[in-house]
Scaffold this active site. Structure first.
Site, mmCIF file in Angstrom:
data_model
loop_
_atom_site.group_PDB
_atom_site.id
_atom_site.type_symbol
_atom_site.label_atom_id
_atom_site.label_comp_id
_atom_site.label_asym_id
_atom_site.label_seq_id
_atom_site.Cartn_x
_atom_site.Cartn_y
_atom_site.Cartn_z
ATOM 1 C CE1 TYR A 73 -3.532 -2.795 0.711
ATOM 2 C CE2 TYR A 73 -4.426 -0.774 -0.232
ATOM 3 C CZ TYR A 73 -4.554 -2.124 0.046
ATOM 4 O OH TYR A 73 -5.674 -2.808 -0.351
ATOM 5 C CG HIS A 129 -14.150 1.440 -2.413
ATOM 6 N ND1 HIS A 129 -14.099 0.948 -3.690
ATOM 7 C CD2 HIS A 129 -15.357 1.052 -1.916
ATOM 8 C CE1 HIS A 129 -15.205 0.269 -3.945
ATOM 9 N NE2 HIS A 129 -15.992 0.319 -2.893
ATOM 10 C CB CYS A 137 -4.174 4.658 15.075
ATOM 11 S SG CYS A 137 -3.783 3.657 16.516
ATOM 12 N N PRO A 226 -13.680 1.924 -22.460
ATOM 13 C CG PRO A 226 -11.358 2.121 -22.593
ATOM 14 C CD PRO A 226 -12.510 2.275 -21.653
HETATM 15 C C1 BV8 Z 1 -18.755 -5.213 1.476
HETATM 16 C C2 BV8 Z 1 -10.029 -0.055 -2.067
HETATM 17 C C3 BV8 Z 1 -20.229 -5.861 3.079
HETATM 18 C C4 BV8 Z 1 -8.876 -0.909 -1.632
HETATM 19 C C5 BV8 Z 1 -11.564 -1.605 -3.165
HETATM 20 C C6 BV8 Z 1 -17.457 -12.876 -1.867
HETATM 21 C C7 BV8 Z 1 -16.534 -12.828 -0.837
HETATM 22 C C8 BV8 Z 1 -16.234 -11.635 -0.159
HETATM 23 C C9 BV8 Z 1 -16.881 -10.461 -0.521
HETATM 24 C C10 BV8 Z 1 -17.793 -10.536 -1.562
HETATM 25 C C11 BV8 Z 1 -18.091 -11.702 -2.233
HETATM 26 N N1 BV8 Z 1 -19.024 -11.438 -3.172
HETATM 27 C C12 BV8 Z 1 -19.317 -10.124 -3.141
HETATM 28 C C13 BV8 Z 1 -18.600 -9.572 -2.150
HETATM 29 C C14 BV8 Z 1 -18.618 -8.187 -1.767
HETATM 30 C C15 BV8 Z 1 -17.338 -7.530 -2.276
HETATM 31 C C16 BV8 Z 1 -17.338 -7.579 -3.789
HETATM 32 O O1 BV8 Z 1 -18.070 -6.848 -4.438
HETATM 33 N N2 BV8 Z 1 -16.485 -8.467 -4.366
HETATM 34 C C17 BV8 Z 1 -16.437 -8.591 -5.802
HETATM 35 C C18 BV8 Z 1 -14.973 -8.814 -6.227
HETATM 36 C C19 BV8 Z 1 -17.306 -9.761 -6.237
HETATM 37 N N3 BV8 Z 1 -17.429 -6.182 -1.801
HETATM 38 C C20 BV8 Z 1 -16.889 -5.875 -0.610
HETATM 39 O O2 BV8 Z 1 -16.265 -6.643 0.076
HETATM 40 C C21 BV8 Z 1 -17.187 -4.474 -0.138
HETATM 41 N N4 BV8 Z 1 -17.654 -4.544 1.221
HETATM 42 O O3 BV8 Z 1 -19.462 -5.726 0.655
HETATM 43 O O4 BV8 Z 1 -18.978 -5.294 2.781
HETATM 44 C C22 BV8 Z 1 -20.173 -6.429 4.399
HETATM 45 C C23 BV8 Z 1 -19.040 -6.284 5.184
HETATM 46 C C24 BV8 Z 1 -19.035 -6.832 6.433
HETATM 47 C C25 BV8 Z 1 -20.159 -7.490 6.875
HETATM 48 C C26 BV8 Z 1 -21.278 -7.639 6.062
HETATM 49 C C27 BV8 Z 1 -21.283 -7.110 4.823
HETATM 50 C C28 BV8 Z 1 -15.927 -3.631 -0.134
HETATM 51 C C29 BV8 Z 1 -15.445 -3.470 -1.569
HETATM 52 C C30 BV8 Z 1 -14.334 -2.428 -1.593
HETATM 53 C C31 BV8 Z 1 -13.006 -3.105 -1.816
HETATM 54 N N5 BV8 Z 1 -11.971 -2.065 -1.990
HETATM 55 N N6 BV8 Z 1 -10.662 -0.622 -3.266
HETATM 56 C C32 BV8 Z 1 -7.692 -0.747 -2.534
HETATM 57 O O5 BV8 Z 1 -7.672 0.199 -3.366
HETATM 58 O O6 BV8 Z 1 -6.762 -1.565 -2.385
HETATM 59 S S1 BV8 Z 1 -12.245 -2.264 -4.577
HETATM 60 C C33 BV8 Z 1 -11.379 -1.761 -5.975
HETATM 61 O O7 BV8 Z 1 -11.710 -2.651 -7.010
HETATM 62 C C34 BV8 Z 1 -11.814 -0.429 -6.540
HETATM 63 O O8 BV8 Z 1 -11.997 0.518 -5.528
HETATM 64 C C35 BV8 Z 1 -13.070 -0.736 -7.302
HETATM 65 O O9 BV8 Z 1 -14.192 -0.610 -6.491
HETATM 66 C C36 BV8 Z 1 -12.923 -2.212 -7.598
HETATM 67 C C37 BV8 Z 1 -12.939 -2.493 -9.064
HETATM 68 O O10 BV8 Z 1 -12.014 -1.663 -9.609
HETATM 69 P P1 BV8 Z 1 -12.484 -0.599 -10.756
HETATM 70 O O11 BV8 Z 1 -12.397 0.740 -10.164
HETATM 71 O O12 BV8 Z 1 -13.762 -0.976 -11.401
HETATM 72 O O13 BV8 Z 1 -11.339 -0.830 -11.716
HETATM 73 P P2 BV8 Z 1 -11.062 -2.141 -12.531
HETATM 74 O O14 BV8 Z 1 -9.591 -2.242 -12.620
HETATM 75 O O15 BV8 Z 1 -11.856 -3.292 -11.999
HETATM 76 O O16 BV8 Z 1 -11.666 -1.785 -13.934
HETATM 77 C C38 BV8 Z 1 -11.096 -0.686 -14.640
HETATM 78 C C39 BV8 Z 1 -12.111 -0.353 -15.694
HETATM 79 O O17 BV8 Z 1 -11.652 0.804 -16.375
HETATM 80 C C40 BV8 Z 1 -12.240 -1.462 -16.724
HETATM 81 O O18 BV8 Z 1 -13.606 -1.625 -17.055
HETATM 82 C C41 BV8 Z 1 -11.461 -0.908 -17.927
HETATM 83 O O19 BV8 Z 1 -12.039 -1.316 -19.151
HETATM 84 C C42 BV8 Z 1 -11.649 0.564 -17.757
HETATM 85 N N7 BV8 Z 1 -10.569 1.402 -18.288
HETATM 86 C C43 BV8 Z 1 -9.258 1.098 -18.443
HETATM 87 N N8 BV8 Z 1 -8.609 2.184 -18.938
HETATM 88 C C44 BV8 Z 1 -9.541 3.181 -19.071
HETATM 89 C C45 BV8 Z 1 -10.785 2.687 -18.653
HETATM 90 N N9 BV8 Z 1 -11.911 3.427 -18.662
HETATM 91 C C46 BV8 Z 1 -11.803 4.703 -19.102
HETATM 92 N N10 BV8 Z 1 -10.646 5.257 -19.515
HETATM 93 C C47 BV8 Z 1 -9.504 4.534 -19.515
HETATM 94 N N11 BV8 Z 1 -8.343 5.085 -19.928
#
Ligand code: BV8
Length: 256
Positions: A73, A129, A137, A226
């Protein structure tokens, strides 16, 4: 959904943005890609090839190996501090200014933790997020903004409590999102009449759910990415362009 050309979609969306009562925007890592910050997709393919999600972005991972997780991080934090807002961030800040100037409402909801929207001048940023720029802390929850140089030790000791460590102030998988952020995003998704989904793969919840919520409450959705996403079908307009190209073009096409 019409298969309008990109130019037709850009012109139509620009017109809708100039008239919208309340614009809500959800951004993801794709908006910061042109600032040189790797998206989660890349990072996942990259780092997550060696690691799975459980070894980096969860509380359990940090509890088991705080040194490795805090080192990763801090590496990303320094990358974010060294990055500059790109044309996409700047266009969104300009869109907010124009919307407020005509007494419209504007809410920028972001999944990004890099604070580039704020550095570009966006005012109403809802950080779903958290932020990698601030650390907190593990015992007292008190926050600090470390200086723009590597943390002195891994895992970093907390300055607020002898047994505490510092952790990034981000939301890990399995962690709850900040209640105030969820409430603000929920209200904006329900109230808006135009919702822009920009640079997100729309797979992480509850963030992606705000796209569906806006659509289900009658807002028109535009997807700027994209690539297609699982929520592309909700979009009245899809602009298959990079955000740093599409957004300045949309703002330029808006009636004065
Ligand atoms: C929660 C911060 C409830 C940290 C992030 C099974 C097991 C465990 C959990 C789960 C599960 N099923 C579902 C869940 C819930 C889980 C979830 O959704 N999992 C997914 C993977 C299935 N969610 C959570 O856990 C959330 N909390 O639900 O709690 C709870 C809790 C306790 C008790 C009861 C209930 C918390 C989720 C937050 C996680 N933290 N980030 C860090 O940065 O390290 S997530 C992180 O990835 C991002 O913040 C974002 O949200 C996520 C996806 O990333 P994106 O931003 O979409 O980016 P990505 O790379 O994926 O895509 C990029 C896109 O841009 C692509 O489409 C690409 O085509 C496009 N692109 C590329 N270049 C360009 C472009 N677009 C435009 N211009 C360009 N040039």
């Amino acid at each position: 959904m019409s298969h309008a050309t990109t130019d037709e979609s850009v012109r139509a969306l620009a017109g809708a943005l100039a008239r919208a009562r309340h614009i809500a925007v959800l951004t993801g890592a794709g908006v910061s890609a042109e600032s040189g910050i790797r998206t989660f997709r890349d990072t996942m393919e990259g780092l997550w090839k060696e690691f799975d999600p459980a070894t980096l972005a969860t509380p359990r991972a940090f509890a088991r190996d705080p040194g490795t997780v805090s080192r990763w991080y801090d590496h990303r934090r320094l990358g974010c501090l060294a990055a500059e807002p790109n044309a996409a961030h700047n266009a969104l800040a300009e869109l907010e200014r124009r919307t407020l100037a005509r007494a419209g409402r504007f809410t920028l909801i972001t999944q990004n933790v890099d604070r580039l929207h704020q550095r570009a001048g966006s005012r109403s940023v809802v950080e779903l997020h958290g932020s990698i720029i601030e650390w907190r802390c593990t015992i007292t929850g008190r926050r600090t903004t470390p200086p723009a140089k590597p943390l002195p030790a891994f895992p970093p000791p907390s300055p607020f409590h002898p047994e505490g460590l510092l952790r990034p102030d981000v939301v890990w998988f399995g962690e709850m999102l900040p209640e105030s952020a969820v409430e603000a995003a929920d209200e904006a998704a329900r109230a808006c009449d135009l919702f822009l989904s920009i640079g997100t793969s729309s797979v992480v919840y509850p963030a992606a759910g705000f796209i569906e919520l806006a659509h289900d409450h009658g807002a028109r959705v535009a997807e700027i990415n994209p690539d297609a996403t699982p929520l592309s079908s909700r979009a009245a307009w899809t602009i298959r362009e990079k955000a740093g190209v599409a957004l300045p073009g949309i703002v330029a096409a808006m009636p004065a």
